[in-house]
Design an enzyme around this catalytic site. Structure first.
Site, PDB file in Angstrom:
ATOM      1  N   LYS A 109     106.076 185.142  69.725  1.00  0.00           N
ATOM      2  CA  LYS A 109     105.557 185.655  71.089  1.00  0.00           C
ATOM      3  C   LYS A 109     104.349 186.594  70.637  1.00  0.00           C
ATOM      4  O   LYS A 109     103.252 186.662  70.979  1.00  0.00           O
ATOM      5  CB  LYS A 109     106.516 186.672  71.670  1.00  0.00           C
ATOM      6  N   MET A 111     133.726 153.438  80.365  1.00  0.00           N
ATOM      7  CA  MET A 111     133.815 152.852  79.211  1.00  0.00           C
ATOM      8  C   MET A 111     135.081 153.643  78.367  1.00  0.00           C
ATOM      9  O   MET A 111     135.461 152.709  77.826  1.00  0.00           O
ATOM     10  CB  MET A 111     132.606 152.884  78.606  1.00  0.00           C
ATOM     11  N   PHE A 137     117.181 189.597  70.493  1.00  0.00           N
ATOM     12  CA  PHE A 137     117.699 189.106  71.743  1.00  0.00           C
ATOM     13  C   PHE A 137     116.876 187.677  71.774  1.00  0.00           C
ATOM     14  O   PHE A 137     115.883 187.531  71.612  1.00  0.00           O
ATOM     15  CB  PHE A 137     117.248 189.981  72.740  1.00  0.00           C
ATOM     16  N   GLN A 138     118.042 186.775  72.042  1.00  0.00           N
ATOM     17  CA  GLN A 138     117.465 185.325  72.244  1.00  0.00           C
ATOM     18  C   GLN A 138     116.573 184.798  71.025  1.00  0.00           C
ATOM     19  O   GLN A 138     115.896 183.730  71.107  1.00  0.00           O
ATOM     20  CB  GLN A 138     116.277 185.008  73.468  1.00  0.00           C
ATOM     21  N   GLU A 181     117.074 173.119  80.297  1.00  0.00           N
ATOM     22  CA  GLU A 181     116.181 172.622  79.279  1.00  0.00           C
ATOM     23  C   GLU A 181     116.312 171.344  78.720  1.00  0.00           C
ATOM     24  O   GLU A 181     115.419 170.641  78.212  1.00  0.00           O
ATOM     25  CB  GLU A 181     116.039 173.489  77.938  1.00  0.00           C
TER      26      GLU A 181
END
Lengths: 186, 585
Positions: free
Chosen positions: B164, B483, B114-115, B52
Site C-alpha cells: 500500500k 462424472m 491484518f490481511q 475473487e
C-alpha cells in the site's frame, strides 16, 4: 528415422540437443544455472525441483557478475536421461533464468567442493589425523590442544574419503559448501 | 524527464498504455489507493465481481474470447488467496492474465499484519512469473514487463504484489517503450532442418493425422487459417484436444472429432493406427494419451510447440520443432508447396476409407427417450437452435456436461469455446461467461453447466444482473455429480459415495431472486420452445433442464487402457477398468 543432425546448444535455446531420452538408468548431472540475482529466484529454482519431484544432491549459489547482477546456481541432480532433459527445459522456462548448462554432457569440466572438518582427540589419534590431513593436502585453520579444524578442497569423492578416515579419529562435525563447477578450456 | 506520479496512478497509466479497457476486481483495504484512481480517472471499466475467484475466471473468459490479456485487481490476503484457483487454471490452460494484488505496507511485511499473506510465495508455482514491488520507481517498469511476459511465448498468468505504501508514494513513470523487457524473448521461427524433416514425412506418410491443441488458438487467427489451408491441401484428417476446438471448423470435411478420453471412436483409432502424427500446439496430456506404453505405437511423431519443456515431457517424439505454431506452419506450408505439394495420395485415400468405416460406427449415438430429456439430446437441440447465431460463445463448467458439450456442439471458429481443460475447475463456467459477455456485449453467451459445478460460483449471477449481461446458464440438472457418479459406477461397485446433489435450490426462483429469468423444462417435447425462450429473453437466464440422472458419458477410454480399447455404449461398461487403471485419475 533419424532426420535431425542439428547443432548442439545449451538446452535453454534449443530443443534439439536431445540425447537419447529412452534410457532408464539413473544418471548424475551437474547443472550450472545463470540467473538474475533478484528476490525469490532461489525459491523459484528450489520450488521447481520439489514441486515436480526432482532430486537435489547438492546446491550452491552466489552472485558471480556484480555489474549485471547475475548469480550462478550449481545443482547436482539425479534422474533418468528424460528427467534430466525435463529438468533443464523446466529451468529454462523460468523468467529470471538466462541459461542452463549441463556440465556433465557439454564437455569436460572441473568440480570442487570445500569442507571444514572438526576432529577432537588426543595422543595417537591426534597425530594420525594431522598426518592424514597432510596426505590430503588439507589446511589446519583452527587448532586447540584437543582439536583441529581442517579445511579441505576437492571433489566430493575426495572429501567423502577424508571424512571416512577421520571418523575413527574423533570426527565430530563437518561443514560442506556443495559443489561448484565450471567447464574446462576457453 | 520522467513523469512523476503516485504508484496507484502508475497502475492506471500503465494499463491504459497497454490498451486495457476492462478490469475484473474486488476492492479491499490494501488496494484502496488504486480504486481511488479508478474512481477519478473513469477511463477503465471495472467489473465488480462477487468473489475473487470469479474475477480470475471472468478475466480468463475475457482473454480467451478476445486474445487480449485479462486483468484482475484484488486486495491482499484473502483477496489474493481466493484468486489462486483462477491463476492455476490459467497456468494449465495457457491463458494470459495480469493479476494485481494489494499488499500490506512494506514496513509491515512479515509481521502477520491484518490481511497479510505471502502472496508471491503462495503464487510462485501457479504463475508464469510474479513480483513483489518494494519501490514505486520500479512499479511501472514491472507493469510493462508483466504484460510482455503474460502474452509472449506460451501465455500464462503473472502477478504483481503492490504494498500500500508503494501505491501512495510517488516515483518516475517508465513509458511502455522504455521498459526493460529482460531477455525474455522465446524464439518464434522454427528450425528449417526440422521443418524440412516434417515435410518429408508428410510427402510419404500413408496414415497421417493432424493432432491440434490450444496452442493453435493461442498463436492467433492466422495460425488457424494456415492450419486450414494445410489440411485442405494435404487431405489429411484432423482431430483436436478439448482446448483446440474451433481452430479447424467442426463442419469441415477433414474433421474427425475431438480425441482423448471422451473423444470420438474415429479420432482415437486414427491416433492409434496412424503412421505419422503431427502434434501442433498440444501437449500429450494424460486425457489424450491414455496409457503411455500403448499410445500410437507405430507412428513417427512430430511436435510443434513454443514451450521446450512440453517437448519429450510425456511422449518421445521423432521430430521436435520449437517455435510459434503459426510461424512454423507458415514455414512448413511454404517448404511443402515449394517441393511440389506432394503427398502419398493413394495411401491417404485408403486411410480415409478406413477412417470412414470407424465413422460409420456412429459413436455418439445414444438411446433416445420421449419421456425424459437425455443430456445429449438437450445439447443437440441447443446446437441446432443456436449454431447459426453469428456470435455464439460457449463456456462450460466441469464434468459430464462439459464432455457432452465438446461432443455435441460444433465450433466453426477459434475463441468461441471457453472451458477449463488442464485444471478441471468446477465453478469456472459462470464467471467465464461473465467475462465473455463483457467482451462481446452482442454475443449469445451460453454457459453449459451441471447443477453441482454451477453452484460453486453462483454468486456471479449478481454480476450478470448488475452489468446487464444477458448470459444464458444452461444447466443440465441430473441432481448428481455426474462424472463422479459415473466413475463410481465403473470403478467402485456403484457405491455412490457423496455424489448426489441434495437440497438443491429452486433454480427458477433463484434466477428471479438475482433479477434474471428462470426457465425449467423436463419434457422433451417442450425443449425447443424453452430454448427459444431462453435465447430471445433480453437478460440473464437460468435454464434448469432436468435430464436423465444416470446417463453415462460415452464413448470413453477407460483409465489404464489404450485408444483402441474404447467403451462405446453403456452395455459394455462392466469391469471396464482393471486394478492398474483404477489408481489413475
Amino acid at each position: 528415422m533419424n532426420a535431425l543432425h542439428l547443432k548442439k546448444g545449451s538446452s535453454r535455446k534449443s530443443a534439439y540437443n536431445l540425447r537419447s531420452t529412452l534410457g532408464d538408468a539413473i544418471e548424475t548431472h551437474t547443472l550450472a544455472i545463470l540467473v538474475d540475482n533478484e528476490v525469490g529466484v532461489l525459491a523459484r529454482v528450489i520450488g521447481l525441483f520439489s514441486g515436480r519431484g526432482y532430486n537435489i544432491e547438492s546446491l550452491t549459489v552466489a552472485e558471480t557478475n556484480h555489474t549485471e547482477g547475475l548469480s550462478r546456481i550449481t545443482v547436482v541432480t539425479t534422474g533418468t536421461p528424460s528427467i534430466i532433459e525435463q529438468i533443464k527445459s523446466q529451468l529454462g522456462r523460468l523468467v529470471p533464468v538466462h541459461d542452463v548448462h549441463d556440465l556433465t554432457v557439454e564437455g569436460p569440466s572441473v568440480e570442487r567442493e570445500l569442507a571444514m572438518i572438526k576432529v577432537v582427540g588426543k595422543g595417537d589419534n591426534r597425530v594420525e589425523a594431522l598426518r592424514t590431513s597432510e596426505v590430503f593436502r588439507a589446511n589446519v585453520v583452527d587448532s586447540t590442544l584437543e582439536s583441529f579444524v581442517f579445511e579441505l578442497t576437492g571433489t566430493p569423492e575426495k572429501i567423502d574419503a577424508f571424512v571416512e578416515l577421520m571418523r575413527p579419529l574423533g570426527l565430530i562435525d563437518v561443514a560442506r559448501t556443495g559443489v561448484a563447477a565450471i567447464s574446462r578450456g576457453g | 524527464m520522467a513523469q512523476q506520479m503516485t504508484g496507484a496512478k502508475m497502475v492506471i497509466q500503465a494499463l491504459l498504455d497497454q490498451g486495457v479497457d476492462t478490469v475484473f476486481g474486488y476492492p479491499g483495504g490494501a488496494v484502496l489507493p488504486i480504486y481511488d484512481e479508478i474512481f477519478k480517472e473513469k477511463k477503465i471499466r471495472h467489473i465488480l465481481v462477487r468473489h475473487e475467484q470469479g474475477a480470475t475466471h471472468a478475466a480468463e473468459g475475457y482473454a480467451r474470447s478476445t486474445g487480449k490479456p485479462g486483468v484482475v485487481l484484488v486486495t491482499s490476503g484473502p483477496g489474493a488467496t481466493n484468486a489462486v484457483t483462477g491463476m492455476t487454471d490459467a497456468l494449465l490452460d495457457s491463458v494470459p492474465l495480469v493479476v494485481l494484488t494489494g499488499q500490506v505496507p512494506t514496513f509491515m511485511i512479515g509481521s502477520d499484519a491484518f490481511q497479510e499473506a505471502d502472496t508471491v510465495g503462495i503464487t510462485r508455482p501457479c504463475t508464469k512469473h510474479n513480483w513483489l514491488v518494494k519501490d514505486t520507481n520500479e512499479l511501472s517498469d514491472i507493469l510493462h514487463q508483466a504484460f510482455h511476459i503474460a502474452t509472449n511465448g506460451r501465455p500464462g498468468p503473472v502477478l504483481i504484489d503492490i504494498p500500500k505504501d508503494v501505491q501512495f508514494a510517488s516515483g518516475d513513470y517508465t513509458k511502455k517503450d522504455d521498459a526493460r523487457l529482460h531477455h525474455y524473448a522465446p524464439a518464434k521461427v522454427g528450425d528449417e532442418a526440422a521443418i524440412t524433416a516434417l515435410v518429408e514425412l508428410m510427402e510419404t506418410a500413408q496414415k497421417p493425422v493432424f493432432y491440434t491443441g490450444g496452442g493453435v488458438i493461442n498463436s492467433g487467427v492466422e495460425a488457424c487459417e494456415t492450419l486450414r489451408a494445410l489440411v485442405r491441401e494435404t487431405n489429411f484428417p484432423i482431430t483436436s484436444t478439448l482446448m483446440g476446438l474451433g481452430s479447424y471448423p467442426a463442419s469441415g470435411e477433414h474433421w474427425i472429432g475431438m480425441l482423448g478420453m471422451h473423444g470420438t471412436y474415429e479420432a482415437n483409432l486414427t491416433m492409434h493406427d496412424c503412421d505419422l502424427m503431427i502434434n501442433i500446439g498440444a501437449r500429450f496430456d494424460d486425457r489424450i494419451t491414455g496409457v503411455i506404453d500403448k499410445f500410437s505405437p507405430n507412428s513417427e511423431k512430430v511436435h510443434i510447440d513454443i514451450d521446450p519443456s512440453s517437448i519429450n515431457k510425456v511422449i518421445h517424439v521423432d521430430v521436435p520443432i520449437l517455435g510459434d505454431v503459426g510461424t512454423v506452419l507458415e514455414q512448413a506450408i511454404t517448404i511443402w508447396r515449394a517441393r511440389g505439394s506432394r503427398t502419398n495420395a493413394t495411401a491417404v485415400k485408403t486411410w480415409w476409407d478406413q477412417i470412414n468405416k470407424w465413422r460409420a460406427v456412429k459413436c455418439l449415438s445414444y438411446e433416445q427417450s420421449d419421456k425424459i430429456i437425455k443430456p445429449q439430446y438437450a445439447l443437440e437441440r441447443l446446437e441446432a437452435l443456436t449454431k447459426d447465431h453469428p456470435n455464439r460463445f460457449i463456456t462450460t463448467e466441469v464434468g459430464q456436461h462439459q464432455m457432452w458439450a465438446a461432443q455435441y456442439l460444433g465450433f466453426e471458429d477459434p475463441k468461441r469455446w471457453m472451458t477449463s481443460g488442464g485444471l478441471g475447475t468446477m465453478g469456472y463456467g459462470l464467471p467465464a461467461s461473465v467475462g465473455v459477455q463483457v467482451a462481446h456485449p452482442d454475443g449469445l453467451v451460453i454457459n453449459v453447466a451441471g447443477e453441482a459445478s454451477w453452484l460453486m460460483n453462483m454468486q456471479e449471477m449478481g454480476t450478470c444482473t448488475q452489468y446487464n449481461l444477458p448470459t444464458k446458464q444452461f444447466i443440465l440438472n441430473n441432481e448428481r455429480l455426474g462424472m463422479v457418479r459415473q466413475w463410481q459406477e465403473l470403478l467402485h461397485g456403484e457405491r455412490y459415495s457423496q455424489s448426489w446433489s441434495e437440497a438443491l435450490p429452486d433454480f427458477v426462483k433463484l434466477a428471479e431472486a438475482f433479477g434474471g429469468k428462470g426457465i425449467q423444462v423436463s419434457d422433451p417435447a417442450d425443449l425447443d420452445e424453452a430454448i427459444m425462450e431462453m435465447i430471445t429473453y433480453d437478460g440473464p437466464v437460468i435454464f434448469d433442464c432436468l435430464v436423465e440422472k444416470h446417463e453415462n458419458c460415452l464413448p470413453m477410454i477407460p483409465s489404464g487402457k489404450a485408444h483402441n480399447q474404447m467403451i462405446l455404449s453403456s452395455s459394455s461398461t462392466k469391469d471396464a477398468i482393471d486394478a492398474d487403471g483404477a489408481v489413475m485419475v
